[in-house]
Design a protein around this motif. Structure first.
Motif, PDB file in Angstrom:
ATOM      1  N   GLY A  66       0.780  -1.233   0.000  1.00 21.74           N
ATOM      2  CA  GLY A  66       0.000   0.000   0.000  1.00 21.74           C
ATOM      3  C   GLY A  66       0.814   1.286   0.000  1.00 21.74           C
ATOM      4  O   GLY A  66       0.259   2.368  -0.111  1.00 21.74           O
ATOM      5  N   ARG A  67       2.123   1.177   0.092  1.00 23.81           N
ATOM      6  CA  ARG A  67       2.996   2.359   0.128  1.00 23.81           C
ATOM      7  C   ARG A  67       3.604   2.591  -1.255  1.00 23.81           C
ATOM      8  O   ARG A  67       4.217   1.693  -1.830  1.00 23.81           O
ATOM      9  CB  ARG A  67       4.110   2.114   1.148  1.00 23.81           C
ATOM     10  CG  ARG A  67       5.002   3.296   1.389  1.00 23.81           C
ATOM     11  CD  ARG A  67       5.988   2.976   2.487  1.00 23.81           C
ATOM     12  NE  ARG A  67       6.832   4.125   2.766  1.00 23.81           N
ATOM     13  CZ  ARG A  67       7.904   4.090   3.501  1.00 23.81           C
ATOM     14  NH1 ARG A  67       8.272   2.954   4.064  1.00 23.81           N
ATOM     15  NH2 ARG A  67       8.619   5.167   3.705  1.00 23.81           N
ATOM     16  N   ASP A  68       3.436   3.798  -1.773  1.00 19.44           N
ATOM     17  CA  ASP A  68       3.942   4.138  -3.102  1.00 19.44           C
ATOM     18  C   ASP A  68       5.465   4.277  -3.038  1.00 19.44           C
ATOM     19  O   ASP A  68       5.981   5.292  -2.572  1.00 19.44           O
ATOM     20  CB  ASP A  68       3.298   5.429  -3.595  1.00 19.44           C
ATOM     21  CG  ASP A  68       3.727   5.809  -5.003  1.00 19.44           C
ATOM     22  OD1 ASP A  68       4.535   5.074  -5.615  1.00 19.44           O
ATOM     23  OD2 ASP A  68       3.251   6.847  -5.500  1.00 19.44           O
ATOM     24  N   ILE A  69       6.183   3.274  -3.541  1.00 13.88           N
ATOM     25  CA  ILE A  69       7.646   3.302  -3.465  1.00 13.88           C
ATOM     26  C   ILE A  69       8.271   4.121  -4.585  1.00 13.88           C
ATOM     27  O   ILE A  69       9.463   4.406  -4.542  1.00 13.88           O
ATOM     28  CB  ILE A  69       8.257   1.884  -3.421  1.00 13.88           C
ATOM     29  CG1 ILE A  69       7.955   1.088  -4.688  1.00 13.88           C
ATOM     30  CG2 ILE A  69       7.803   1.149  -2.174  1.00 13.88           C
ATOM     31  CD1 ILE A  69       8.669  -0.256  -4.762  1.00 13.88           C
ATOM     32  N   THR A  70       7.477   4.542  -5.563  1.00 11.47           N
ATOM     33  CA  THR A  70       8.033   5.372  -6.641  1.00 11.47           C
ATOM     34  C   THR A  70       8.311   6.791  -6.170  1.00 11.47           C
ATOM     35  O   THR A  70       9.030   7.530  -6.833  1.00 11.47           O
ATOM     36  CB  THR A  70       7.100   5.408  -7.869  1.00 11.47           C
ATOM     37  OG1 THR A  70       5.834   5.959  -7.480  1.00 11.47           O
ATOM     38  CG2 THR A  70       6.902   4.033  -8.462  1.00 11.47           C
ATOM     39  N   LYS A  71       7.761   7.185  -5.045  1.00 13.79           N
ATOM     40  CA  LYS A  71       7.937   8.545  -4.529  1.00 13.79           C
ATOM     41  C   LYS A  71       8.969   8.617  -3.402  1.00 13.79           C
ATOM     42  O   LYS A  71       9.205   9.690  -2.851  1.00 13.79           O
ATOM     43  CB  LYS A  71       6.603   9.089  -4.003  1.00 13.79           C
ATOM     44  CG  LYS A  71       5.489   9.064  -5.026  1.00 13.79           C
ATOM     45  CD  LYS A  71       5.736  10.044  -6.154  1.00 13.79           C
ATOM     46  CE  LYS A  71       4.522  10.128  -7.052  1.00 13.79           C
ATOM     47  NZ  LYS A  71       4.813   9.976  -8.439  1.00 13.79           N
ATOM     48  N   LEU A  72       9.575   7.504  -3.053  1.00 13.50           N
ATOM     49  CA  LEU A  72      10.510   7.477  -1.933  1.00 13.50           C
ATOM     50  C   LEU A  72      11.901   7.942  -2.354  1.00 13.50           C
ATOM     51  O   LEU A  72      12.281   7.835  -3.517  1.00 13.50           O
ATOM     52  CB  LEU A  72      10.599   6.063  -1.352  1.00 13.50           C
ATOM     53  CG  LEU A  72       9.298   5.471  -0.827  1.00 13.50           C
ATOM     54  CD1 LEU A  72       9.544   4.054  -0.309  1.00 13.50           C
ATOM     55  CD2 LEU A  72       8.706   6.336   0.270  1.00 13.50           C
ATOM     56  N   SER A  73      12.665   8.386  -1.389  1.00 12.66           N
ATOM     57  CA  SER A  73      14.056   8.766  -1.641  1.00 12.66           C
ATOM     58  C   SER A  73      14.880   7.508  -1.905  1.00 12.66           C
ATOM     59  O   SER A  73      14.452   6.387  -1.583  1.00 12.66           O
ATOM     60  CB  SER A  73      14.629   9.497  -0.431  1.00 12.66           C
ATOM     61  OG  SER A  73      14.794   8.588   0.650  1.00 12.66           O
TER      62      SER A  73
END
Length: 155
Positions: A66-73
């Motif tokens: 459920g966590r959008d990993i494309t927006k992570l650092s």
């Protein structure tokens, strides 16, 4: 109903002027087994690299639990990959100056939830090779060492 582990929404990947993936959607539930099939050059490796966060998609989203990993650092992505993802590459990527034991232990966490190295290597049929260096092993043995490195931490 199982928990959705990975979800891909409208993912495209473009290299220069050519799309390798275009508008891909998929869901992978916890404990589900899937195969990605296709002709050479169809984007299988690119898709796996996006799923494992090695590559970012040109457009679209990849959700891990459920966590959008494309927006992570890059740091946050590295932490997720280290904790939850086990990668086995087509090329062995074993460090030639380390023994097989040392190569496998690189993937080890420092907590007590790890798989026992000796038992894992016995299961993979490489227990007798732990003190050898990668150049002493066949291609299949090197690949099994890579599998051990990827799963020892229980990703």
């Amino acid at each position: 109903m199982e928990e959705v582990l990975l979800e891909v929404k409208s993912v495209s990947k473009k290299f220069e002027d050519r799309y390798v993936l275009e508008n891909v959607d998929m869901r992978l539930e916890n404990c589900q087994f899937i195969a990605i099939l296709g002709h050479s050059g169809s984007g299988k490796s690119t898709m796996l690299n996006i799923l494992s966060s090695v590559l970012r998609p040109s457009t679209g989203y990849v959700f891990y639990k459920g966590r959008d990993i494309t927006k992570l650092s890059k740091k946050e992505v590295a932490e997720i990959r280290r904790e939850y993802i086990g990668l086995v590459f087509q090329h062995y990527m074993l460090l030639p100056n380390l023994t097989i034991r040392e190569n496998i232990e690189i993937g080890n966490k420092k907590d007590n939830k790890n798989i026992n190295l000796e038992e894992l290597c016995t299961l993979l049929g490489i227990q007798h090779l732990l003190e050898h260096y990668p150049y002493h092993l066949s291609g299949g043995e090197q690949q099994r060492a890579c599998i051990a490195r990827a799963v020892i931490k229980k990703p």
